[in-house]
Enzyme design. Sequence first.
Site, PDB file in Angstrom:
ATOM      1  CB  THR A 106       1.699   4.223  -5.885  1.00  0.00           C
ATOM      2  OG1 THR A 106       1.417   3.767  -7.117  1.00  0.00           O
ATOM      3  CG2 THR A 106       1.660   5.872  -5.911  1.00  0.00           C
ATOM      4  CE  LYS A 116       0.600   5.515 -10.115  1.00  0.00           C
ATOM      5  NZ  LYS A 116      -0.585   4.934 -10.868  1.00  0.00           N
ATOM      6  N   PRO A 138       0.880  -1.135   0.078  1.00  0.00           N
ATOM      7  CG  PRO A 138      -0.784  -1.548   1.453  1.00  0.00           C
ATOM      8  CD  PRO A 138       0.350  -2.122   1.164  1.00  0.00           C
ATOM      9  CE  LYS A 194      -0.546   5.118  -1.867  1.00  0.00           C
ATOM     10  NZ  LYS A 194      -0.161   3.904  -2.562  1.00  0.00           N
TER      11      LYS A 194
HETATM   12  P1  NAD Z   1      -4.197  -3.725  -1.560  1.00  0.00           P
HETATM   13  O1  NAD Z   1      -4.291  -3.000  -0.352  1.00  0.00           O
HETATM   14  O2  NAD Z   1      -5.409  -4.394  -2.214  1.00  0.00           O
HETATM   15  O3  NAD Z   1      -3.100  -4.530  -1.508  1.00  0.00           O
HETATM   16  C1  NAD Z   1      -1.934  -4.576  -0.555  1.00  0.00           C
HETATM   17  C2  NAD Z   1      -1.381  -5.751   0.026  1.00  0.00           C
HETATM   18  O4  NAD Z   1      -0.259  -5.886   0.449  1.00  0.00           O
HETATM   19  C3  NAD Z   1      -2.663  -6.328   0.854  1.00  0.00           C
HETATM   20  O5  NAD Z   1      -3.115  -7.444   0.726  1.00  0.00           O
HETATM   21  C4  NAD Z   1      -1.776  -6.257   2.240  1.00  0.00           C
HETATM   22  O6  NAD Z   1      -2.136  -7.370   3.240  1.00  0.00           O
HETATM   23  C5  NAD Z   1      -0.344  -6.424   1.881  1.00  0.00           C
HETATM   24  N1  NAD Z   1       0.723  -6.155   2.700  1.00  0.00           N
HETATM   25  C6  NAD Z   1       0.908  -4.988   3.356  1.00  0.00           C
HETATM   26  N2  NAD Z   1       1.891  -5.008   4.114  1.00  0.00           N
HETATM   27  C7  NAD Z   1       2.837  -6.073   3.943  1.00  0.00           C
HETATM   28  C8  NAD Z   1       3.517  -6.784   4.266  1.00  0.00           C
HETATM   29  N3  NAD Z   1       4.762  -6.210   5.168  1.00  0.00           N
HETATM   30  N4  NAD Z   1       3.946  -8.209   3.854  1.00  0.00           N
HETATM   31  C9  NAD Z   1       3.304  -8.701   3.254  1.00  0.00           C
HETATM   32  N5  NAD Z   1       1.865  -8.332   2.650  1.00  0.00           N
HETATM   33  C10 NAD Z   1       1.695  -6.993   2.922  1.00  0.00           C
HETATM   34  O7  NAD Z   1      -3.765  -2.375  -2.588  1.00  0.00           O
HETATM   35  P2  NAD Z   1      -3.529  -2.707  -4.331  1.00  0.00           P
HETATM   36  O8  NAD Z   1      -4.790  -1.943  -4.689  1.00  0.00           O
HETATM   37  O9  NAD Z   1      -3.169  -3.846  -4.390  1.00  0.00           O
HETATM   38  O10 NAD Z   1      -2.506  -1.452  -4.312  1.00  0.00           O
HETATM   39  C11 NAD Z   1      -1.043  -1.773  -4.351  1.00  0.00           C
HETATM   40  C12 NAD Z   1      -0.318  -0.790  -4.611  1.00  0.00           C
HETATM   41  O11 NAD Z   1      -0.506  -0.395  -6.109  1.00  0.00           O
HETATM   42  C13 NAD Z   1      -0.592   0.681  -4.061  1.00  0.00           C
HETATM   43  O12 NAD Z   1       0.739   1.138  -3.823  1.00  0.00           O
HETATM   44  C14 NAD Z   1      -1.595   1.321  -4.746  1.00  0.00           C
HETATM   45  O13 NAD Z   1      -1.408   2.905  -4.737  1.00  0.00           O
HETATM   46  C15 NAD Z   1      -0.871   0.926  -6.229  1.00  0.00           C
HETATM   47  N6  NAD Z   1      -1.897   1.083  -7.254  1.00  0.00           N
HETATM   48  C16 NAD Z   1      -3.289   0.529  -7.166  1.00  0.00           C
HETATM   49  C17 NAD Z   1      -4.144   0.693  -8.454  1.00  0.00           C
HETATM   50  C18 NAD Z   1      -5.244   0.211  -8.169  1.00  0.00           C
HETATM   51  O14 NAD Z   1      -6.317   0.274  -9.105  1.00  0.00           O
HETATM   52  N7  NAD Z   1      -5.829  -0.602  -6.965  1.00  0.00           N
HETATM   53  C19 NAD Z   1      -3.694   1.179  -9.493  1.00  0.00           C
HETATM   54  C20 NAD Z   1      -2.427   1.764  -9.866  1.00  0.00           C
HETATM   55  C21 NAD Z   1      -1.389   1.669  -8.546  1.00  0.00           C
END
Ligand code: NAD
Length: 298
Positions: free
Chosen positions: A94, A169, A64, A244
């Site tokens: 990100t 980004k 995250p 965020k």
């Molecule tokens: P999400 O919250 O669905 O997934 C993040 C995962 O990381 C969770 O399952 C959480 O349990 C895990 N996690 C956190 N800390 C951890 C650790 N120390 N060890 C193991 N696992 C851990 O988030 P997402 O939507 O998959 O987004 C991930 C990243 O991608 C973010 O930075 C977000 O800004 C970026 N992003 C998301 C999107 C979107 O549309 N969802 C698009 C572009 C970029």
Amino acid sequence: MTSIGFVGLGNMGGHMARNLVAAGHRLKVFDLVAELNESITGADAQESGAAAARDVDVFVSMLPAGKHVASLYLADDGVLAACGADTLLIDCSTIDPATARQVSQAAADKGLAMLDAPVSGGTAGAEAGTLTFIVGGGAPALERARPVLQVMGGTIFHAGENGAGQIAKICNNMLLAIQMTGTAEALALGVKNGLDPVVLSDIMQQSSGGNWALNVYNPYPGVMEGVPASRGYEGGFLVDLMTKDLGLAMTTAEDSLSSVPMGALAKNLYRVHQQFHDAGGLDFSSIQLLYDPQLRDR
Ligand code: NAD
């Protein structure tokens, strides 16, 4: 076949890991959420991030925010302590550029190459394997990473040195938020003055006001099929994530003494929308509701 450690199996990372398995790579995976840790068929679930980083050619993280990335890599029993001397590290989260630089410097101090490689394309792009990667780091590391990145997305940009991927980004998403709020504002003004939003959208799309938010992702309900605005703003790119990213833009601006008045206004509009309309779980085009609250009941 490459052996890959993958940590963070959420909305984005789960799809990305599945695509790597489908391409024939051997994956060791880990997520803090137990059911996600077992969710990648064909991958080898691990008990920690460090375990996923042991004895792999490439290590990928999709977390995250910066604090999660810093603790995963920099903890005494973290990834940098566990991985082998030849492991290539790729963080696709990100996060703030300062943390990206801090972690990549700590990796470099141990002789390890690291890339920041945030993505664009959303969950649909992650599932389809059509993400865009915006990469910061050394060119040789990017060439090593390219075959792995290409499985998850076809478009790869090299923005510059470590941290540059995150900056590019953040700039893109700040511009997107400004475009989306401006588009919603213009549509609301037209409708308030008697115009049909379909007719107004058509006129502006083909005039100088045309932009991606208006042309491809129209925020007004009923104007465009297949976009979040036409399904109650469900799915898509969440207000929570846009807020965020705008926060990251504000921190980056402060750190570099840059003026970003338009971005600051967009961030405050999204914050009001998120908190006072309980809209964090809606798509970011729902900023239209800030101008036309009655649309929520349609
Ligand atoms: P999400 O919250 O669905 O997934 C993040 C995962 O990381 C969770 O399952 C959480 O349990 C895990 N996690 C956190 N800390 C951890 C650790 N120390 N060890 C193991 N696992 C851990 O988030 P997402 O939507 O998959 O987004 C991930 C990243 O991608 C973010 O930075 C977000 O800004 C970026 N992003 C998301 C999107 C979107 O549309 N969802 C698009 C572009 C970029």
